[in-house]
Design a protein around this motif. Structure first.
Motif, PDB file in Angstrom:
ATOM      1  N   ILE A  31      51.041  55.922  72.492  1.00 42.56           N
ATOM      2  CA  ILE A  31      51.730  56.653  71.429  1.00 42.56           C
ATOM      3  C   ILE A  31      52.559  55.702  70.563  1.00 42.56           C
ATOM      4  N   ASP A  32      52.510  55.921  69.279  1.00 39.39           N
ATOM      5  CA  ASP A  32      53.321  55.174  68.317  1.00 39.39           C
ATOM      6  C   ASP A  32      52.875  53.735  68.075  1.00 39.39           C
ATOM      7  N   ALA A  33      51.756  53.332  68.653  1.00 44.58           N
ATOM      8  CA  ALA A  33      51.291  51.967  68.402  1.00 44.58           C
ATOM      9  C   ALA A  33      50.774  51.838  66.969  1.00 44.58           C
ATOM     10  N   GLY A  34      50.454  52.985  66.362  1.00 43.67           N
ATOM     11  CA  GLY A  34      50.035  52.961  64.967  1.00 43.67           C
ATOM     12  C   GLY A  34      48.579  53.331  64.749  1.00 43.67           C
ATOM     13  N   LYS A  35      48.034  54.153  65.608  1.00 43.96           N
ATOM     14  CA  LYS A  35      46.625  54.546  65.427  1.00 43.96           C
ATOM     15  C   LYS A  35      46.437  55.331  64.147  1.00 43.96           C
ATOM     16  N   THR A  36      47.331  56.296  63.931  1.00 48.04           N
ATOM     17  CA  THR A  36      47.152  57.151  62.761  1.00 48.04           C
ATOM     18  C   THR A  36      47.298  56.338  61.488  1.00 48.04           C
ATOM     19  N   THR A  37      48.314  55.470  61.456  1.00 49.89           N
ATOM     20  CA  THR A  37      48.523  54.637  60.267  1.00 49.89           C
ATOM     21  C   THR A  37      47.306  53.735  60.050  1.00 49.89           C
ATOM     22  N   THR A  38      46.792  53.148  61.116  1.00 48.64           N
ATOM     23  CA  THR A  38      45.633  52.264  60.992  1.00 48.64           C
ATOM     24  C   THR A  38      44.427  53.052  60.471  1.00 48.64           C
ATOM     25  N   VAL A  90      52.621  58.460  57.925  1.00 46.81           N
ATOM     26  CA  VAL A  90      52.959  59.363  59.018  1.00 46.81           C
ATOM     27  C   VAL A  90      54.364  59.939  58.833  1.00 46.81           C
ATOM     28  N   ASP A  91      55.297  59.069  58.422  1.00 45.83           N
ATOM     29  CA  ASP A  91      56.681  59.511  58.368  1.00 45.83           C
ATOM     30  C   ASP A  91      56.933  60.519  57.244  1.00 45.83           C
ATOM     31  N   ASP A  92      56.071  60.501  56.205  1.00 42.42           N
ATOM     32  CA  ASP A  92      56.231  61.504  55.150  1.00 42.42           C
ATOM     33  C   ASP A  92      55.439  62.762  55.474  1.00 42.42           C
ATOM     34  N   ILE A 142      52.839  63.419  65.275  1.00 43.98           N
ATOM     35  CA  ILE A 142      51.972  62.892  66.329  1.00 43.98           C
ATOM     36  C   ILE A 142      50.565  63.458  66.155  1.00 43.98           C
ATOM     37  N   THR A 143      49.620  62.749  66.711  1.00 43.06           N
ATOM     38  CA  THR A 143      48.242  63.205  66.597  1.00 43.06           C
ATOM     39  C   THR A 143      47.896  64.065  67.800  1.00 43.06           C
ATOM     40  N   ILE A 144      47.449  65.267  67.585  1.00 42.70           N
ATOM     41  CA  ILE A 144      47.152  66.138  68.706  1.00 42.70           C
ATOM     42  C   ILE A 144      45.650  66.239  68.946  1.00 42.70           C
ATOM     43  N   ILE A 191      46.465  43.827  67.388  1.00 40.89           N
ATOM     44  CA  ILE A 191      47.910  43.776  67.643  1.00 40.89           C
ATOM     45  C   ILE A 191      48.586  44.139  66.321  1.00 40.89           C
ATOM     46  N   ASN A 192      49.070  45.360  66.270  1.00 36.11           N
ATOM     47  CA  ASN A 192      49.644  45.910  65.038  1.00 36.11           C
ATOM     48  C   ASN A 192      51.150  45.629  64.975  1.00 36.11           C
ATOM     49  N   LYS A 193      51.744  45.995  63.890  1.00 34.16           N
ATOM     50  CA  LYS A 193      53.207  45.927  63.700  1.00 34.16           C
ATOM     51  C   LYS A 193      53.736  44.503  63.808  1.00 34.16           C
ATOM     52  N   MET A 194      52.929  43.510  63.352  1.00 34.67           N
ATOM     53  CA  MET A 194      53.403  42.126  63.406  1.00 34.67           C
ATOM     54  C   MET A 194      54.610  41.933  62.483  1.00 34.67           C
ATOM     55  N   ASP A 195      54.878  42.903  61.624  1.00 38.14           N
ATOM     56  CA  ASP A 195      56.034  42.813  60.714  1.00 38.14           C
ATOM     57  C   ASP A 195      57.320  43.274  61.378  1.00 38.14           C
ATOM     58  N   ARG A 196      57.248  43.780  62.609  1.00 43.18           N
ATOM     59  CA  ARG A 196      58.473  44.254  63.269  1.00 43.18           C
ATOM     60  C   ARG A 196      59.226  43.095  63.902  1.00 43.18           C
ATOM     61  N   GLY A 235      47.824  42.122  62.771  1.00 43.28           N
ATOM     62  CA  GLY A 235      48.176  42.522  61.415  1.00 43.28           C
ATOM     63  C   GLY A 235      49.278  43.546  61.400  1.00 43.28           C
ATOM     64  N   SER A 236      49.409  44.189  60.256  1.00 41.47           N
ATOM     65  CA  SER A 236      50.357  45.277  60.126  1.00 41.47           C
ATOM     66  C   SER A 236      49.684  46.339  59.262  1.00 41.47           C
ATOM     67  N   SER A 237      49.316  47.428  59.891  1.00 45.73           N
ATOM     68  CA  SER A 237      48.638  48.483  59.121  1.00 45.73           C
ATOM     69  C   SER A 237      49.570  49.011  58.058  1.00 45.73           C
ATOM     70  N   PHE A 238      50.812  49.178  58.456  1.00 48.58           N
ATOM     71  CA  PHE A 238      51.786  49.758  57.542  1.00 48.58           C
ATOM     72  C   PHE A 238      51.894  48.931  56.267  1.00 48.58           C
ATOM     73  N   ARG A 239      51.917  47.595  56.417  1.00 47.16           N
ATOM     74  CA  ARG A 239      52.046  46.719  55.246  1.00 47.16           C
ATOM     75  C   ARG A 239      50.685  46.289  54.704  1.00 47.16           C
TER      76      ARG A 239
HETATM   77  N1  LIG Z   1      56.705  48.277  61.078  1.00 46.53           N
HETATM   78  C1  LIG Z   1      55.541  48.891  61.245  1.00 46.53           C
HETATM   79  N2  LIG Z   1      55.509  50.192  61.559  1.00 46.53           N
HETATM   80  C2  LIG Z   1      54.320  50.771  61.716  1.00 46.53           C
HETATM   81  C3  LIG Z   1      53.099  50.058  61.583  1.00 46.53           C
HETATM   82  N3  LIG Z   1      52.075  50.907  61.813  1.00 46.53           N
HETATM   83  C4  LIG Z   1      52.630  52.111  62.112  1.00 46.53           C
HETATM   84  N4  LIG Z   1      53.981  52.037  62.035  1.00 46.53           N
HETATM   85  C5  LIG Z   1      54.953  53.103  62.276  1.00 46.53           C
HETATM   86  O1  LIG Z   1      54.909  53.454  63.645  1.00 46.53           O
HETATM   87  C6  LIG Z   1      55.089  54.860  63.826  1.00 46.53           C
HETATM   88  C7  LIG Z   1      53.909  55.434  64.604  1.00 46.53           C
HETATM   89  O2  LIG Z   1      52.735  55.315  63.844  1.00 46.53           O
HETATM   90  P1  LIG Z   1      51.491  56.288  64.037  1.00 46.53           P
HETATM   91  O3  LIG Z   1      50.449  55.750  63.130  1.00 46.53           O
HETATM   92  O4  LIG Z   1      51.875  57.711  63.932  1.00 46.53           O
HETATM   93  O5  LIG Z   1      51.149  55.988  65.554  1.00 46.53           O
HETATM   94  P2  LIG Z   1      50.117  56.705  66.496  1.00 46.53           P
HETATM   95  O6  LIG Z   1      49.756  55.667  67.465  1.00 46.53           O
HETATM   96  O7  LIG Z   1      49.053  57.351  65.695  1.00 46.53           O
HETATM   97  O8  LIG Z   1      50.969  57.795  67.198  1.00 46.53           O
HETATM   98  P3  LIG Z   1      50.479  59.193  67.794  1.00 46.53           P
HETATM   99  O9  LIG Z   1      49.593  59.793  66.771  1.00 46.53           O
HETATM  100  O10 LIG Z   1      51.729  59.973  67.945  1.00 46.53           O
HETATM  101  O11 LIG Z   1      49.818  58.881  69.065  1.00 46.53           O
HETATM  102  C8  LIG Z   1      55.241  55.432  62.423  1.00 46.53           C
HETATM  103  O12 LIG Z   1      56.623  55.542  62.147  1.00 46.53           O
HETATM  104  C9  LIG Z   1      54.601  54.372  61.528  1.00 46.53           C
HETATM  105  O13 LIG Z   1      55.122  54.337  60.224  1.00 46.53           O
HETATM  106  C10 LIG Z   1      53.170  48.676  61.222  1.00 46.53           C
HETATM  107  O14 LIG Z   1      52.174  47.981  61.046  1.00 46.53           O
HETATM  108  N5  LIG Z   1      54.406  48.161  61.087  1.00 46.53           N
END
Ligand SMILES: Nc1nc2c(ncn2[C@@H]2O[C@H](COP(=O)(O)OP(=O)(O)OP(=O)(O)O)[C@@H](O)[C@H]2O)c(=O)[nH]1
Length: 697
Positions: free
Chosen positions: A22-29, A46-48, A64-66, A137-142, A263-267
């Protein structure tokens, strides 16, 4: 059908799942993938709460993804079917069913947290299905993201041979992009959706040495795992890009090594390289072994070639009640083709079915097609009695594929509608939700007159109750969560079950002798016929076995299902006139109750594997609280500025836990848990549970 007539050549299809904690960023990716492959024109966040994949209102509200929505997209000239799987273990059924129908997986990790417990679980599930994988390996920007630490964790915890094929340029605030070690190019970001190429920059001078060493390591590892690369390597010749890609593909498909990207999906950094890796390294349906099933006419094992020319065979892996189009059944076609409107056979239920329309799903948009081909993942409309796990096939070539296994629910609550008038509507809504989710069970308790819903955890049930309100407009009140205890025995025992009634005319006579013993290897109640010399006729033994199974299912001393018991019916007697199947069924049930009472029966309770991530300052309080919940702390690990606590906690002690840790940590700690195993309940607690079970009766 030849390859040219197909919508797409089979070797250019990828059926993949994006799986992770959870929260690793699957949905964002997934969102970024859909953007770059041209299916969405606006980036969702996701946050919006405006992502395309998380389309159900519930998901938007909770972020969250259900459900795992299947979606198709195109990258270069490949079609990628993606199934977005949820990370919450409460929704483990979604992961399990996805793994069953996918050919390859992208496992996403948080660059700070690395490999978390749930990722280990999913990894093991994927190992079980032999699914080839690549890691991202996501979120390298954190702040605190560390690529090398993640690699080490992949090695230590997942016991996987990783092969880094990209390197990050910096990390945290200074994360400046990604270096492709195969093509030796650096990219600052992915750029827009108009080109498949990311934005190229020169490899920073300061990185040159590191890049050279990492590339060398990549080729060396590859050579160790792949003979062809080894030969070229020993020749001393420089490997071409194509040779490296082909080697990595062989190693991935053979499950010998795991390419790792970052990488960083978010960025939007590293996602286009990830898409390249999906098409380059993950299998097409042609790379997977032919599906094996049972020919229902001969009971012989048969395999179906991955070919449009073979008879049609598909597995239903998901059912969704769509408010607009109706009941959608998702299918993975393993062999042959099927036309919209075709008559098919559901071999699981031995029933004819008709496929109405066929749809390719693009997140929440749909495209109608007239034919589904081998290797495709599609949704169908019109199937009335096909459920998750069922096989559909050509009626002239019936085959039964292995069903999908789901865990049994561990927690239940009673539920009633807020107004009496809503009773029927509620039952209907619950049935629809249960139709979609094989780990959600609905039952009616005759004795108390209550509807009971059962699932994989508090959150699971909570989400379903809110969905009932938002999607079906039924408001309901729920009771306290109750643990799904189990009964078992701890010693062998022998007993008689004798059912004799003599009342006027024809009487009743059933008599069996049984031995029972614990079976810790399995959760099943296994009954074997050990009758020698025909002391009891076969049909009566069968009836007694049924009686034993029925009694075991409803429990023999506290009303909970019995597990892990071996029963042998070894003797008995019958009466020429008075014996019948009903009498033997009752005798079987009586024998089990009598034997269980002598076999040191105990109650088992579900134990959850829990993970709490907390800033260090709250660690003491959190551990104290876990101890007071009969928790067993397994390990405590520092992870950057936070601490990860692993513990086993009885499910009964976890209700409301999220609220408690929010309180203790001022909202800064997070927890997740999943079912771990059943364990004997301490005697004093078992006594209370049995007393309340007696009161409920
Ligand atoms: N800094 C940063 N935040 C990210 C990145 N990718 C995702 N996030 C944040 O991480 C949080 C979780 O992202 P999701 O994409 O919802 O993660 P998920 O794994 O799909 O989560 P579930 O659907 O709940 O299982 C959100 O607040 C995103 O904005 C990234 O590359 N960098």
């Amino acid at each position: 059908m030849n390859q040219q007539d197909r919508n797409l050549e089979l070797n250019k299809t990828r059926n993949i799942g994006i799986i992770a904690h959870i929260d690793a960023g699957k949905t964002t990716t997934t969102e970024r993938v859909l953007y770059f492959t041209g299916r969405t024109y606006k980036i969702g966040n996701v946050d919006d709460g405006n992502t395309v994949m998380d389309w159900m209102q519930q998901e938007r509200e909770r972020g969250i993804t259900i459900t795992s929505a299947a979606t198709a997209c195109h990258w270069r000239d490949y079609r990628i079917n993606i199934i977005d799987t949820p990370g919450h273990v409460d929704f483990t059924a979604e992961v399990e069913r996805s793994l069953r129908v996918l050919d390859g997986g992208v496992v996403v990790f948080d660059g700070v947290a690395g490999v978390e417990a749930q990722s280990e679980t999913v990894w093991r599930q994927a190992n079980r299905y032999g699914v080839p994988r690549i890691c991202f390996i996501n979120k390298m920007d954190r702040t605190g993201a560390d690529f090398n630490r993640c690699l080490k964790m992949i090695e230590d915890r997942l016991k996987a041979r990783h092969i880094a094929v990209t390197l990050p340029i910096g990390s945290g605030d200074s994360f400046g992009g990604v270096i492709d070690l195969i093509k030796l190019k650096a990219y600052s970001a992915d750029g827009d959706q108009n080109t498949p190429e990311p934005i190229e920059i020169p490899i920073p001078t300061s990185e040159k040495e590191r890049v050279e060493a990492a590339r060398h390591q990549m080729i060396e590892k590859l050579a160790e795992l792949d003979d062809e690369v080894m030969c070229a390597y020993l020749d001393g010749s420089d490997l071409s890009t194509d040779q490296i890609i082909a080697g990595l593909r062989r190693v991935t498909l053979g499950n010998k090594g795991i390419p790792v990207l970052c990488g960083s999906s978010f960025r939007q950094k590293g996602v286009k390289l990830l898409l390249d890796a999906v098409v380059n390294f993950l299998p097409s349906p042609l790379d997977t072994p032919p599906v094996v099933g049972i020919d229902t006419r001969t009971q012989a094992e048969v395999s179906r070639p991955v070919s449009d020319d073979a008879p049609f065979a598909a597995l239903a892996f998901k059912v969704v009640s769509d408010p607009f189009v109706g009941r959608l059944v998702y299918l993975r076609v393993y062999s042959g083709t099927v036309d919209a409107g075709a008559g098919v056979m559901n071999t699981t239920r031995d029933q004819k079915e008709r496929i109405g329309r066929l749809l390719v799903m693009h997140a929440n948009a749909r495209e109608e097609i007239t034919k589904a081909e081998t290797g495709s993942i599609i949704a169908s409309l019109g199937l009335k009695s096909t459920f998750t796990g069922d096989t559909l096939c050509d009626p002239a070539h019936p085959v039964l594929l292995e069903n999908i296994k789901f865990p049994e629910p561990v927690v239940s609550i009673s539920i009633e509608p807020k107004t009496r008038a809503d009773q029927d509507k509620m039952v209907d809504a619950l049935q629809k939700l249960a139709d979609e989710d094989p780990t959600f069970k609905v039952t009616y308790n005759e004795e108390t007159g209550q509807n009971i819903i059962a699932g994989m955890g508090e959150l699971h049930l909570d989400v379903l109750v809110s969905r009932m309100f938002t999607e079906h407009k039924v408001a309901a009140k729920v009771g306290q969560p109750r643990v799904a205890y189990r009964e078992t025995i701890t010693a062998p025992a022998r007993a008689d079950g004798r059912f004799v009634r003599q009342s006027g005319g024809r009487g009743q006579y059933g008599h069996v002798k049984i031995d029972i013993e614990p079976n810790t290897e399995s959760t099943a109640v296994e009954v074997v016929d050990d009758i020698r010399g025909g002391t009891v006729p076969k049909n009566f033994v069968k009836a007694a076995a049924e009686g034993i199974k029925e009694a075991a299912a409803t429990g023999v001393f506290a009303g909970y299902p019995m597990v892990g018991v071996k029963v042998s019916i070894f003797d008995g007697s019958y009466h020429d006139v008075d014996s019948n199947e009903m009498a033997f069924k009752t005798a079987g049930s009586m024998a089990l109750k009598a034997a269980a009472a002598k076999a040191n029966p105990v109650l088992l309770e579900p134990i959850m594997k829990m993970e709490v991530m907390t800033p260090e300052e709250y660690m003491g309080d959190i551990i104290g609280d876990l101890n007071s919940r009969r928790g067993h702390i397994v390990s405590i690990e520092p992870r950057g500025e936070t601490t990860m606590i692993h513990a086993y906690v009885p499910l009964a002690e976890t209700f409301g836990y999220t609220t408690t840790i929010r309180g203790i940590s001022k909202g800064r700690a997070t927890s997740s848990m999943e079912f771990y195993k059943y364990q004997e309940l301490p005697a004093n607690i078992a006594k209370t549970v049995m007393e309340s079970a007696a009161v409920a009766k």
